[in-house]
Design a protein around this motif. Structure first.
Motif, short mmCIF file in Angstrom:
data_model
loop_
_atom_site.label_atom_id
_atom_site.label_comp_id
_atom_site.label_asym_id
_atom_site.label_seq_id
_atom_site.Cartn_x
_atom_site.Cartn_y
_atom_site.Cartn_z
N LEU A 185 0.91 -1.34 -0.06
CA LEU A 185 0.28 0.04 0.22
C LEU A 185 0.96 0.79 0.29
CD1 LEU A 185 -2.09 -2.33 2.50
CD2 LEU A 185 -3.23 -1.01 0.65
N SER A 186 0.70 2.41 -0.27
CA SER A 186 1.25 3.79 -0.57
C SER A 186 2.20 4.08 0.83
CB SER A 186 0.39 4.78 -0.40
OG SER A 186 -0.63 4.51 0.79
N GLU A 187 1.38 3.63 1.38
CA GLU A 187 2.55 3.74 3.00
C GLU A 187 2.76 2.43 3.99
OE1 GLU A 187 5.10 6.41 4.75
OE2 GLU A 187 4.03 7.05 3.32
N PRO A 188 3.78 2.06 4.32
CA PRO A 188 3.93 0.70 4.72
C PRO A 188 3.71 1.23 6.54
CG PRO A 188 5.53 0.62 4.18
CD PRO A 188 5.46 2.26 3.96
N LEU A 189 2.47 0.12 7.56
CA LEU A 189 2.10 0.30 8.68
C LEU A 189 3.58 0.25 9.74
CD1 LEU A 189 -0.85 -1.83 8.91
CD2 LEU A 189 -1.09 0.83 8.79
N ALA A 190 3.56 1.23 10.06
CA ALA A 190 3.74 1.26 11.57
C ALA A 190 4.04 0.64 12.82
CB ALA A 190 4.45 2.21 12.69
N VAL A 191 4.24 -0.60 12.82
CA VAL A 191 3.56 -1.71 13.33
C VAL A 191 5.09 -2.28 14.69
CG1 VAL A 191 3.24 -4.86 13.35
CG2 VAL A 191 2.72 -3.03 11.00
N PRO A 206 -9.45 5.49 5.81
CA PRO A 206 -10.39 4.52 4.83
C PRO A 206 -8.60 3.63 4.38
CG PRO A 206 -11.54 6.27 4.11
CD PRO A 206 -10.54 6.54 5.35
N GLU A 207 -7.79 4.20 3.55
CA GLU A 207 -6.67 4.05 3.80
C GLU A 207 -6.11 2.87 5.17
OE1 GLU A 207 -3.31 4.10 0.84
OE2 GLU A 207 -4.77 4.57 1.13
N LYS A 208 -6.02 3.66 6.35
CA LYS A 208 -5.07 2.60 7.15
C LYS A 208 -5.94 1.43 7.29
CE LYS A 208 -2.01 5.03 8.86
NZ LYS A 208 -1.69 6.80 9.92
N ARG A 209 -7.22 1.77 7.49
CA ARG A 209 -8.23 0.23 7.56
C ARG A 209 -8.00 -1.35 6.50
NH1 ARG A 209 -13.39 -0.26 10.67
NH2 ARG A 209 -13.99 -2.72 9.62
N VAL A 269 -6.65 -4.54 6.93
CA VAL A 269 -6.98 -5.70 6.99
C VAL A 269 -5.81 -6.28 6.27
CG1 VAL A 269 -8.42 -5.99 5.20
CG2 VAL A 269 -9.31 -4.80 7.49
N ALA A 270 -5.13 -5.37 5.26
CA ALA A 270 -4.00 -6.72 4.50
C ALA A 270 -2.94 -7.53 5.55
CB ALA A 270 -3.18 -5.54 4.02
N LEU A 271 -2.55 -6.03 6.13
CA LEU A 271 -1.82 -7.25 7.18
C LEU A 271 -2.42 -8.27 7.74
CD1 LEU A 271 1.02 -6.71 9.48
CD2 LEU A 271 -0.54 -5.34 10.41
N MET A 272 -3.64 -8.08 8.41
CA MET A 272 -4.39 -9.46 9.34
C MET A 272 -4.28 -10.57 8.11
SD MET A 272 -6.84 -7.14 11.22
CE MET A 272 -8.11 -7.73 12.70
N ARG A 273 -4.60 -10.03 7.18
CA ARG A 273 -4.57 -11.53 6.00
C ARG A 273 -3.55 -11.90 5.94
NH1 ARG A 273 -8.60 -12.01 2.39
NH2 ARG A 273 -7.53 -12.51 0.48
#
Length: 315
Positions: free
Chosen positions: A23-29, A214-217, A221-225
């Motif tokens: 996605l455009s911006e990686p999540l900070a996990v 919406p973008e973060k969500r 969701v992609a991370l959870m998958r």
């Protein structure tokens, strides 16, 4: 059914396959990178973001800190309870792993049953899931925390020399420190399983604000998958999980492999989450000298809709 949906997610199990385009911006996990529980998250983040960033060491505290740097964070349910007092916008969105803790003691200290812990020195990490686990184990032995001396050791691996040198008589902690305590004591070790008394719910957490974006969500969701897919892969090939944790936590493969069976890598949502929170809240409120929150208030911390969305997406 949940099982079929999980199987569907797992069909995309080859490394990186079926993982959505970055996605455009990686999540900070964020998560505690020295725990065995972090394995599927480390793999998922590597699959989603092969060029980095990886999982940052930390936890829920990074979701709520003033310089709020985290989008999602893993932690035991205890930390969600603690931090949500001031930040009711915290949301528990998935149970990644259920951890089965054990209390390890020195037989030579006269300990053969939980009741024998009376008057003994017990190492734990205060204000964590291990501290609550100790509380529940003492209760099972008919004891209160005031019946023992609790020795707070923040760095879990420092508990091993403490029990070896008889500075403490027992340790109540997560893996692999409990496994290492057991080995350090050899024949002098006695082990008490927490099964049926307490299990850690190692959850994925975020904030209501992140879920409203919406973008973060979509990214969450992609991370959870990706976590569900990594989890399925580990069922067939636990060695991949062992290796990533050993590297991340600075352990030997053997230490991680020995600790592995004390975890249930579920990647779903604990059915009894609210019951667990409500019961633990009574202990925590007592510790923090405040009123316990109501079941309704605690219920607001739980958001199952994100996992439902992750499971409903066609693969």
């Amino acid at each position: 059914s949940m099982a079929m949906l999980l199987a569907g997610c797992a069909a995309t199990a080859g490394r990186g396959e079926g993982v959505p385009a970055a996605l455009s911006e990686p999540l900070a996990v964020y998560g505690s990178t020295a725990t065995v529980e972090i394995a599927p998250v480390l793999l998922a983040v590597r699959d989603l973001y092969p060029n980095g960033p990886g999982v940052h060491n930390g936890g829920i505290i990074n979701l709520v800190a003033a310089d709020n740097t985290a989008d999602v964070a893993t932690n035991a349910e205890t930390q969600a309870l603690r931090q949500s007092v001031k930040r009711p916008d915290i949301r528990i969105i998935m149970t990644v792993v259920e951890g089965n803790y054990r209390l390890v003691a020195r037989r030579s200290a006269g300990i053969d049953s939980l009741a024998d812990l009376k008057g003994k020195r017990i190492a734990t990490s205060v204000a964590t899931s291990a501290d609550y686990f100790l509380f529940r184990m003492l209760e099972k032995g008919g004891l209160k925390p005031s019946d023992v001396t609790i020795v707070n050791i923040g760095r879990t691996m420092e508990m091993i020399p403490a029990i070896r040198s008889r500075e403490v008589d027992a340790v109540a902690i997560w893996e692999p420190a409990s496994e290492n305590a057991l080995r350090a004591l050899g024949d002098d070790a006695v082990e008490f399983s927490g099964r049926g008394i307490y299990r850690e719910l190692f959850n994925l957490n975020t904030t209501a604000g992140a879920l409203a974006d919406p973008e973060k969500r979509r990214s969450i969701v992609a991370l959870m998958r990706a976590i569900i897919a990594a989890n399925q892969r580990m069922k067939h090939n636990p060695a991949e999980g062992h290796a990533v944790v050993a590297r991340s936590g600075g352990y030997t493969i053997e230490e991680v492999a020995q600790s592995w069976p004390h975890h249930s890598f579920t990647a779903t949502f604990a059915e009894d989450m609210l019951d667990v929170l409500a019961e633990e809240e009574l202990w925590l409120a007592g510790q923090e000298k405040r009123q316990p929150r109501s079941r309704a208030e605690l219920g607001r911390l739980i958001d199952r809709s994100v996992l439902e969305e992750a499971l409903a997406q066609p693969r």
